[in-house]
Design an enzyme around this catalytic site. Structure first.
Site, PDB file in Angstrom:
ATOM      1  N   HIS A  82       0.859  -1.180   0.000  1.00 37.80           N
ATOM      2  CA  HIS A  82       0.000   0.000   0.000  1.00 37.80           C
ATOM      3  C   HIS A  82       0.897   1.232   0.000  1.00 37.80           C
ATOM      4  O   HIS A  82       2.018   1.181   0.506  1.00 37.80           O
ATOM      5  CB  HIS A  82      -0.897  -0.005   1.241  1.00 37.80           C
ATOM      6  CG  HIS A  82      -2.108   0.858   1.101  1.00 37.80           C
ATOM      7  ND1 HIS A  82      -3.289   0.407   0.557  1.00 37.80           N
ATOM      8  CD2 HIS A  82      -2.323   2.161   1.421  1.00 37.80           C
ATOM      9  CE1 HIS A  82      -4.181   1.386   0.553  1.00 37.80           C
ATOM     10  NE2 HIS A  82      -3.613   2.467   1.071  1.00 37.80           N
ATOM     11  N   ARG A 168     -13.426  12.658   5.681  1.00 41.98           N
ATOM     12  CA  ARG A 168     -12.180  13.373   6.016  1.00 41.98           C
ATOM     13  C   ARG A 168     -11.735  14.246   4.868  1.00 41.98           C
ATOM     14  O   ARG A 168     -11.275  15.369   5.048  1.00 41.98           O
ATOM     15  CB  ARG A 168     -11.065  12.368   6.326  1.00 41.98           C
ATOM     16  CG  ARG A 168     -11.192  11.717   7.679  1.00 41.98           C
ATOM     17  CD  ARG A 168     -10.279  10.509   7.758  1.00 41.98           C
ATOM     18  NE  ARG A 168      -8.900  10.808   7.465  1.00 41.98           N
ATOM     19  CZ  ARG A 168      -8.037   9.908   6.955  1.00 41.98           C
ATOM     20  NH1 ARG A 168      -8.414   8.680   6.692  1.00 41.98           N
ATOM     21  NH2 ARG A 168      -6.801  10.255   6.726  1.00 41.98           N
ATOM     22  N   SER A 183      -6.912   3.935   8.755  1.00 38.29           N
ATOM     23  CA  SER A 183      -7.534   3.780   7.433  1.00 38.29           C
ATOM     24  C   SER A 183      -6.796   2.711   6.626  1.00 38.29           C
ATOM     25  O   SER A 183      -7.396   1.767   6.099  1.00 38.29           O
ATOM     26  CB  SER A 183      -7.496   5.135   6.709  1.00 38.29           C
ATOM     27  OG  SER A 183      -7.703   4.988   5.331  1.00 38.29           O
TER      28      SER A 183
HETATM   29  N1  URA Z   1      -4.405   6.184   2.020  1.00 40.62           N
HETATM   30  C1  URA Z   1      -5.423   5.572   2.690  1.00 40.62           C
HETATM   31  O1  URA Z   1      -5.841   4.474   2.329  1.00 40.62           O
HETATM   32  N2  URA Z   1      -5.946   6.203   3.755  1.00 40.62           N
HETATM   33  C2  URA Z   1      -5.514   7.396   4.173  1.00 40.62           C
HETATM   34  O2  URA Z   1      -6.031   7.893   5.152  1.00 40.62           O
HETATM   35  C3  URA Z   1      -4.463   8.031   3.469  1.00 40.62           C
HETATM   36  C4  URA Z   1      -3.918   7.390   2.386  1.00 40.62           C
END
Ligand code: URA
Length: 434
Positions: A82, A168, A183
């Site tokens: 990620h 957000r 998140s």
């Molecule tokens: N990527 C995500 O998946 N969540 C975030 O809050 C910021 C970047």
């Protein structure tokens, strides 16, 4: 218990209990808590922060708000990757097929771009026919058969995160360490991987502007990973200038394909190789850095990584002839150069400003409902620290709107700063935290 008490507790800097966090996540996901109440709580969290316990509780509750994918049937070890987001970040398009070509299964759920950062799903959707929106059984079946599938986050995974993230974004509360950590980790826990590599971007084009904040975020995610039995490694990477050269959608796919054909911009190469090295290590295939880098290079040179991308695209109904011949991609109506007004060294190329400009041209969304133009964006010709001559092309703007093109030319001229200082290049890899 009610939401007003919970908001008041956070406003007054009290630690929220597990039950209070559960009450909020459940109530907001099923619509019992209103957007304005959730917005007040999120803003209080943004301002007052969260303890480690609160952050872990929020992560677990968001992960449990939907299904938790079980991929154990596919393999004992499933590695995921990620990024905390960036500009020109086409890493997943290169890294996932590369890792799959080494026999390590990759089940990747990616996000859409929002604001100035790009999203892998939007880039994948610029490949004609490619389906990012497939049912869970098909996704799992693809990973089993092809070793790789890349899709959008449309499954019922961490729906609370989807809702809270969108909120957000609409109330300027993205750049918060506990909110970003929860998140990302809630999605990773829900999507079934047991080993996770996270690219924590640092700089003007990232949510973490300083290395010390990026370090805090990384440590927080590693801690959550430990508690959830997901081994997590964070690689801190530079996002002060766009990664590679292209910023847009199909122009980033073209750059990614070229990379897999051996044309590797140095910063992008360093990021891809370091993330790949850590994914290979976590998979248990090999722990030797040098050996891993050799394997990675080998699968780029022998075409196996590119073939894996082609296989995945075909398998998800995409027209793979576009990958075989990237000249087939539709181009924008206008492609115009921005040239250096004087001789000197490139001092800076503010990644956030470039991302915002690409968005303005139509490559990203200002509102969630905006439709993306796959063909527009910016292809840089230079990197920070490079010497340029007067009149030398600095970038090419790809646009479909003549007025926007002209405005973008003026803005980009200001964003790419040329000066006399012989600027040192910032290394692409800043730190590895595990
Ligand atoms: N990527 C995500 O998946 N969540 C975030 O809050 C910021 C970047």
């Amino acid at each position: 218990m009610n939401i007003l008490e919970i908001i008041a507790n956070k406003r007054d800097k009290k630690e929220l209990t597990t039950e209070e966090i559960r009450y909020f996540v459940k109530g907001y996901t099923n619509g019992e808590i209103e957007d304005y109440q959730a917005a007040a709580l999120i803003m209080a969290i943004y301002i007052n922060g969260m303890t480690n316990k609160e952050t872990t509780d929020l992560t677990i509750e968001m992960a449990n708000s939907g299904e938790i994918l079980d991929l154990k049937d596919l393999d004992k070890i499933i590695v995921d990757k990620h990024s905390t987001g960036g500009v020109g970040d086409k890493v997943s398009l290169i890294l996932c097929p590369l890792i799959a070509s080494l026999g390590i299964k990759v089940a990747k759920m990616s996000g859409r771009g929002l604001g100035f950062t790009g999203g892998t799903v939007d880039k994948l959707q610029s490949i004609p026919g490619y389906r990012t929106d497939i049912p869970m059984e098909e996704f799992v079946g693809n990973v089993k058969r092809v070793g790789l599938s890349m899709i959008s986050q449309t499954l019922n995974l961490a729906p609370a995160d989807k809702k809270i993230y969108a909120l957000r974004d609409s109330i300027s509360c993205v750049e918060s360490i506990p909110l970003i950590a929860s998140s990302i980790m809630s999605k990773k826990i829900a999507s079934g991987a047991n080993k996770i590599v996270i690219d924590v971007t640092v700089g003007s084009g990232a949510f973490m502007n300083t290395k010390s904040n990026a370090r805090k975020l990384a440590k927080q995610m590693i801690e959550i990973g430990k508690l959830a039995e997901r081994e997590t490694v964070c690689v801190l990477t530079n996002m002060n200038e766009p990664l590679g050269y292209a910023v847009g959608n199909n122009i980033e796919v073209i750059e990614a394909v070229k990379f897999l054909k051996g044309n590797m911009p140095e910063d992008l190469k360093q990021v891809v190789f370091e993330l790949a090295n850590n994914m290979i290590k976590l998979s248990g295939k090999s722990l030797d850095d040098e050996e891993n880098k050799k394997m990675i290079l080998e699968n780029i040179k022998n075409g196996k990584a590119l073939n894996k991308l082609i296989e995945m695209v075909k398998n998800q109904n995409g027209d793979a002839s576009f990958i075989e011949d990237t000249d087939k991609f539709k181009r924008s109506e206008y492609m115009e150069k921005v040239v250096a007004q004087k001789e000197g060294y490139i001092q800076s190329i503010n990644a956030k400003e470039v991302g915002e400009l690409a968005c303005y041209l139509g490559a990203g969304r200002i509102r969630k409902s905006d439709v993306i133009d796959n063909t527009v964006g910016i292809v840089m010709n230079v990197k920070v620290g490079e010497k340029v001559k007067k009149g030398q092309p600095l970038a090419i703007i790809h646009a479909n709107d003549y007025e926007k093109l002209n405005e973008a030319k003026q803005k980009l001229q200001k964003i790419i700063k040329v000066g006399e200082n012989n600027k040192k290049k910032i290394p692409a890899i800043l730190e590895i935290i595990s």
